[in-house]
Design an enzyme around this catalytic site. Structure first.
Site, PDB file in Angstrom:
ATOM      1  N   GLY A  80     -40.867 -71.817 -40.732  1.00 59.32           N
ATOM      2  CA  GLY A  80     -39.881 -71.362 -39.750  1.00 59.32           C
ATOM      3  C   GLY A  80     -38.438 -71.412 -40.196  1.00 59.32           C
ATOM      4  N   ASN A 102     -57.931 -71.060 -41.890  1.00 65.60           N
ATOM      5  CA  ASN A 102     -58.782 -69.865 -41.805  1.00 65.60           C
ATOM      6  C   ASN A 102     -60.004 -69.875 -42.707  1.00 65.60           C
ATOM      7  OD1 ASN A 102     -56.976 -68.675 -39.901  1.00 65.60           O
ATOM      8  ND2 ASN A 102     -55.581 -68.255 -41.617  1.00 65.60           N
ATOM      9  N   THR A 103     -60.232 -70.960 -43.409  1.00 70.88           N
ATOM     10  CA  THR A 103     -61.476 -71.103 -44.189  1.00 70.88           C
ATOM     11  C   THR A 103     -62.222 -72.285 -43.593  1.00 70.88           C
ATOM     12  OG1 THR A 103     -60.490 -70.219 -46.214  1.00 70.88           O
ATOM     13  CG2 THR A 103     -62.433 -71.602 -46.496  1.00 70.88           C
ATOM     14  N   ASP A 114     -48.002 -62.789 -52.066  1.00 73.62           N
ATOM     15  CA  ASP A 114     -48.534 -62.015 -53.188  1.00 73.62           C
ATOM     16  C   ASP A 114     -49.798 -62.722 -53.676  1.00 73.62           C
ATOM     17  OD1 ASP A 114     -49.017 -60.339 -55.246  1.00 73.62           O
ATOM     18  OD2 ASP A 114     -47.133 -60.686 -56.317  1.00 73.62           O
ATOM     19  N   ASN A 117     -51.867 -65.445 -38.299  1.00 71.20           N
ATOM     20  CA  ASN A 117     -52.753 -64.786 -39.270  1.00 71.20           C
ATOM     21  C   ASN A 117     -54.054 -65.556 -39.403  1.00 71.20           C
ATOM     22  OD1 ASN A 117     -53.338 -65.853 -42.232  1.00 71.20           O
ATOM     23  ND2 ASN A 117     -51.388 -66.763 -41.575  1.00 71.20           N
ATOM     24  N   SER A 134     -55.188 -74.454 -45.120  1.00 72.67           N
ATOM     25  CA  SER A 134     -55.304 -73.195 -44.377  1.00 72.67           C
ATOM     26  C   SER A 134     -56.296 -73.388 -43.243  1.00 72.67           C
ATOM     27  CB  SER A 134     -55.789 -72.077 -45.287  1.00 72.67           C
ATOM     28  OG  SER A 134     -56.203 -70.990 -44.491  1.00 72.67           O
ATOM     29  N   GLY A 170     -49.251 -66.974 -50.228  1.00 75.54           N
ATOM     30  CA  GLY A 170     -49.947 -66.026 -49.354  1.00 75.54           C
ATOM     31  C   GLY A 170     -49.344 -64.648 -49.306  1.00 75.54           C
ATOM     32  N   THR A 192     -44.859 -77.209 -44.552  1.00 72.94           N
ATOM     33  CA  THR A 192     -46.245 -77.205 -44.144  1.00 72.94           C
ATOM     34  C   THR A 192     -46.842 -75.795 -44.185  1.00 72.94           C
ATOM     35  OG1 THR A 192     -45.788 -76.706 -41.813  1.00 72.94           O
ATOM     36  CG2 THR A 192     -45.796 -79.032 -42.450  1.00 72.94           C
ATOM     37  N   ASN A 193     -48.145 -75.789 -43.976  1.00 80.76           N
ATOM     38  CA  ASN A 193     -48.892 -74.538 -43.793  1.00 80.76           C
ATOM     39  C   ASN A 193     -48.747 -74.092 -42.333  1.00 80.76           C
ATOM     40  OD1 ASN A 193     -50.823 -72.420 -44.213  1.00 80.76           O
ATOM     41  ND2 ASN A 193     -51.747 -73.680 -45.825  1.00 80.76           N
ATOM     42  N   SER A 214     -51.303 -71.036 -56.161  1.00 81.53           N
ATOM     43  CA  SER A 214     -52.002 -71.770 -55.113  1.00 81.53           C
ATOM     44  C   SER A 214     -53.495 -71.519 -55.269  1.00 81.53           C
ATOM     45  CB  SER A 214     -51.517 -71.266 -53.749  1.00 81.53           C
ATOM     46  OG  SER A 214     -52.357 -71.737 -52.725  1.00 81.53           O
ATOM     47  N   PHE A 243     -58.051 -65.970 -46.998  1.00 81.06           N
ATOM     48  CA  PHE A 243     -57.928 -65.885 -48.466  1.00 81.06           C
ATOM     49  C   PHE A 243     -58.533 -64.616 -49.081  1.00 81.06           C
ATOM     50  CE2 PHE A 243     -58.257 -70.855 -48.888  1.00 81.06           C
ATOM     51  CZ  PHE A 243     -56.971 -70.984 -48.401  1.00 81.06           C
ATOM     52  N   LYS A 275     -50.554 -78.909 -50.623  1.00 80.55           N
ATOM     53  CA  LYS A 275     -49.921 -78.325 -49.434  1.00 80.55           C
ATOM     54  C   LYS A 275     -50.657 -78.801 -48.189  1.00 80.55           C
ATOM     55  CE  LYS A 275     -48.360 -73.953 -47.465  1.00 80.55           C
ATOM     56  NZ  LYS A 275     -48.136 -72.530 -47.739  1.00 80.55           N
ATOM     57  N   TYR A 296     -41.625 -67.463 -45.722  1.00 79.86           N
ATOM     58  CA  TYR A 296     -42.571 -66.353 -45.656  1.00 79.86           C
ATOM     59  C   TYR A 296     -42.229 -65.474 -44.448  1.00 79.86           C
ATOM     60  CZ  TYR A 296     -47.054 -63.813 -45.927  1.00 79.86           C
ATOM     61  OH  TYR A 296     -48.014 -62.853 -46.050  1.00 79.86           O
ATOM     62  N   THR A 297     -42.386 -66.010 -43.217  1.00 81.22           N
ATOM     63  CA  THR A 297     -42.246 -65.181 -42.021  1.00 81.22           C
ATOM     64  C   THR A 297     -40.827 -64.628 -41.871  1.00 81.22           C
ATOM     65  OG1 THR A 297     -43.997 -66.498 -41.016  1.00 81.22           O
ATOM     66  CG2 THR A 297     -42.694 -65.127 -39.531  1.00 81.22           C
TER      67      THR A 297
HETATM   68  C1  LIG Z   1     -49.895 -63.595 -43.397  1.00 81.28           C
HETATM   69  C2  LIG Z   1     -49.806 -64.971 -43.984  1.00 81.28           C
HETATM   70  C3  LIG Z   1     -50.658 -65.346 -45.008  1.00 81.28           C
HETATM   71  C4  LIG Z   1     -50.586 -66.628 -45.562  1.00 81.28           C
HETATM   72  N1  LIG Z   1     -51.406 -66.950 -46.607  1.00 81.28           N
HETATM   73  C5  LIG Z   1     -51.275 -68.163 -47.187  1.00 81.28           C
HETATM   74  C6  LIG Z   1     -52.050 -68.494 -48.322  1.00 81.28           C
HETATM   75  O1  LIG Z   1     -52.843 -67.696 -48.825  1.00 81.28           O
HETATM   76  N2  LIG Z   1     -51.867 -69.726 -48.866  1.00 81.28           N
HETATM   77  C7  LIG Z   1     -50.973 -70.626 -48.373  1.00 81.28           C
HETATM   78  O2  LIG Z   1     -50.839 -71.728 -48.913  1.00 81.28           O
HETATM   79  N3  LIG Z   1     -50.237 -70.343 -47.288  1.00 81.28           N
HETATM   80  C8  LIG Z   1     -50.358 -69.136 -46.695  1.00 81.28           C
HETATM   81  N4  LIG Z   1     -49.588 -68.829 -45.625  1.00 81.28           N
HETATM   82  C9  LIG Z   1     -48.685 -69.872 -45.057  1.00 81.28           C
HETATM   83  C10 LIG Z   1     -47.267 -69.771 -45.618  1.00 81.28           C
HETATM   84  O3  LIG Z   1     -47.251 -69.980 -47.000  1.00 81.28           O
HETATM   85  C11 LIG Z   1     -46.347 -70.802 -44.942  1.00 81.28           C
HETATM   86  O4  LIG Z   1     -46.794 -72.099 -45.265  1.00 81.28           O
HETATM   87  C12 LIG Z   1     -46.329 -70.684 -43.423  1.00 81.28           C
HETATM   88  O5  LIG Z   1     -46.351 -69.322 -43.040  1.00 81.28           O
HETATM   89  C13 LIG Z   1     -45.099 -71.348 -42.818  1.00 81.28           C
HETATM   90  O6  LIG Z   1     -43.906 -70.772 -43.326  1.00 81.28           O
HETATM   91  P1  LIG Z   1     -43.087 -69.605 -42.581  1.00 81.28           P
HETATM   92  O7  LIG Z   1     -42.890 -70.026 -41.164  1.00 81.28           O
HETATM   93  O8  LIG Z   1     -41.821 -69.458 -43.369  1.00 81.28           O
HETATM   94  O9  LIG Z   1     -43.933 -68.387 -42.663  1.00 81.28           O
HETATM   95  C14 LIG Z   1     -49.650 -67.552 -45.048  1.00 81.28           C
HETATM   96  C15 LIG Z   1     -48.784 -67.178 -44.012  1.00 81.28           C
HETATM   97  C16 LIG Z   1     -48.853 -65.914 -43.480  1.00 81.28           C
HETATM   98  C17 LIG Z   1     -47.915 -65.540 -42.354  1.00 81.28           C
END
Ligand SMILES: Cc1cc2nc3c(=O)[nH]c(=O)nc-3n(C[C@H](O)[C@H](O)[C@H](O)COP(=O)(O)O)c2cc1C
Length: 358
Positions: free
Chosen positions: A307, A187-188, A74, A120, A185, A72, A257-258, A149, A124, A229, A328-329
């Site tokens: 996290g 969001n879809t 890039d 968020n 996700s 998510g 996890t997502n 992905s 996608f 995932k 990611y975060t």
């Molecule tokens: C802004 C944003 C966009 C994301 N987009 C995707 C995505 O397109 N595909 C995906 O599998 N996960 C996506 N994620 C989820 C992250 O890959 C990750 O699973 C989730 O944020 C938990 O990890 P973290 O707490 O380290 O961020 C997104 C997360 C964020 C914050």
């Protein structure tokens, strides 16, 4: 050292109303650096931490270290060489869909700095499999493993989901060291229904079979590994179903996890819709990784994500049985220094029990 007081505070301040402005600014700079070998060398010299003790082979792929960038960040694969130079051990690009799509209306990312969290509802946004694969054919491949992905386009009806995923798989096959099937996700609309036993079985079986066909067509000895995932909002019974399907369909790993729909651990009240990530989801992500690893008993590897904000969080994911981790975060809040911090601690003090698996 300068990240929080200067870079982060400037980026956060200038994108207060819409954090995505900061995101695009960063991606644009990293994409620029990705096209200039000298800049890549400077970034790598300043950031990357290398140690042979961090190397490992998981699902047949060689990783220089176990700390990856989660899906998510890039989405279009614009900045992969520069992200590799920052010191990640692997990257997950995408999520890509068959059709180019704009995603939800902005703003669609919300910061909760007091809790080191984000919500968020991107939906996608991406350039679509055709354009992305065409662009990738003109770019050098990063020196670390890259997973792609793949997800379902919003316009595609649920009953045509499989063909949608297969289209992206075929288009991106030559650029991927592994694939992640994103069925988690929030969001879809309808996407997470694909985690249910029967649809998941049909989807994963078709994708794994197609990966095998593509391997034969391209003269490879082994098919590119397919991972799935999952959401942190699944019950234990639902996770058991996912495990059964994965083992049955020859899925090579599970990413857990997502983002979550729960708002547990978020101290500020919010009505924003979307998936929560960051510090508040760590306990749940860790519990799911623990559960998965216990049930799987080493049959296939687990990638822990959710996290992770430093070496201790990372270590506990490995202690739970994760073979690799992703962030990611924390990359947003702590900056690229967190990659080196985790790797350095793992190399000097850490035990990563799955390091030599496969
Ligand atoms: C802004 C944003 C966009 C994301 N987009 C995707 C995505 O397109 N595909 C995906 O599998 N996960 C996506 N994620 C989820 C992250 O890959 C990750 O699973 C989730 O944020 C938990 O990890 P973290 O707490 O380290 O961020 C997104 C997360 C964020 C914050």
């Amino acid at each position: 050292m300068l990240f929080k007081p200067i870079i982060r505070s400037t980026l956060f301040h200038t994108s207060d109303k819409d954090p995505e402005i900061a995101h695009h600014w960063v991606i644009d700079r990293l994409a620029f650096a990705s096209r200039h070998g000298v800049l890549l060398k400077i970034i790598e010299a300043a950031n990357a931490y290398k140690s042979s003790s961090l190397e490992r082979t998981i699902f047949g792929v060689r990783f220089p270290n176990p700390v990856g960038l989660a899906g998510g960040f890039d989405k279009n694969g614009l900045a992969l060489p520069a992200l590799a130079a920052l010191g990640f051990g692997f990257l997950e690009a995408g999520t890509v869909t068959r059709y180019r799509q704009a995603g939800n209306d902005r703003p669609r990312i919300f910061r909760f700095s007091e809790d080191s969290a984000l919500i968020n509802r991107m939906g996608f946004p991406n350039d679509g499999a055709d354009e992305i694969s065409e662009r990738l054919s003109r770019l050098p491949k990063p020196a670390i493993p890259v997973g792609w992905s793949i997800g379902k386009s919003k316009v595609t009806p649920q009953e045509e989901a499989i063909e949608d995923y297969l289209y992206s798989l075929r288009k991106l096959y030559e650029f991927a060291d592994f694939f992640t099937v994103n069925v988690s996700s929030p969001n879809t609309p309808g996407l997470r229904k694909l985690q249910e036993k029967e649809p998941l079985d049909q989807l994963l079986r078709a994708i794994v079979q197609e990966a095998e066909v593509l391997a034969r067509q391209t003269g490879r000895n082994t098919a590119t590994p397919v991972l799935v995932k999952i959401s942190p909002d699944l019950t234990e019974g639902q996770i058991d179903d996912v495990i059964e399907v994965c083992l049955d369909c020859n899925v090579r790993g599970i990413i857990a996890t997502n983002t979550t729909l729960s708002r547990k651990g978020l101290h500020k009240c919010t009505i924003e819709i979307g998936g929560l990530s960051g510090r508040p989801i760590y306990p749940c992500a860790l519990a799911i990784v623990q559960y998965l690893c216990k049930k799987l008993d080493g049959k296939i590897p687990v990638v822990g994500v959710g996290g992770i904000f430093g070496p201790d969080d990372a270590q506990r994911m490995f202690d739970a049985g994760a073979s690799l981790i992703q962030i990611y975060t924390s990359f947003i809040y702590e900056g690229p220094g967190i990659i080196k911090q985790i790797n350095k601690t793992l190399a000097t003090t850490g035990e990563t029990p799955a390091a030599k698996r496969e």
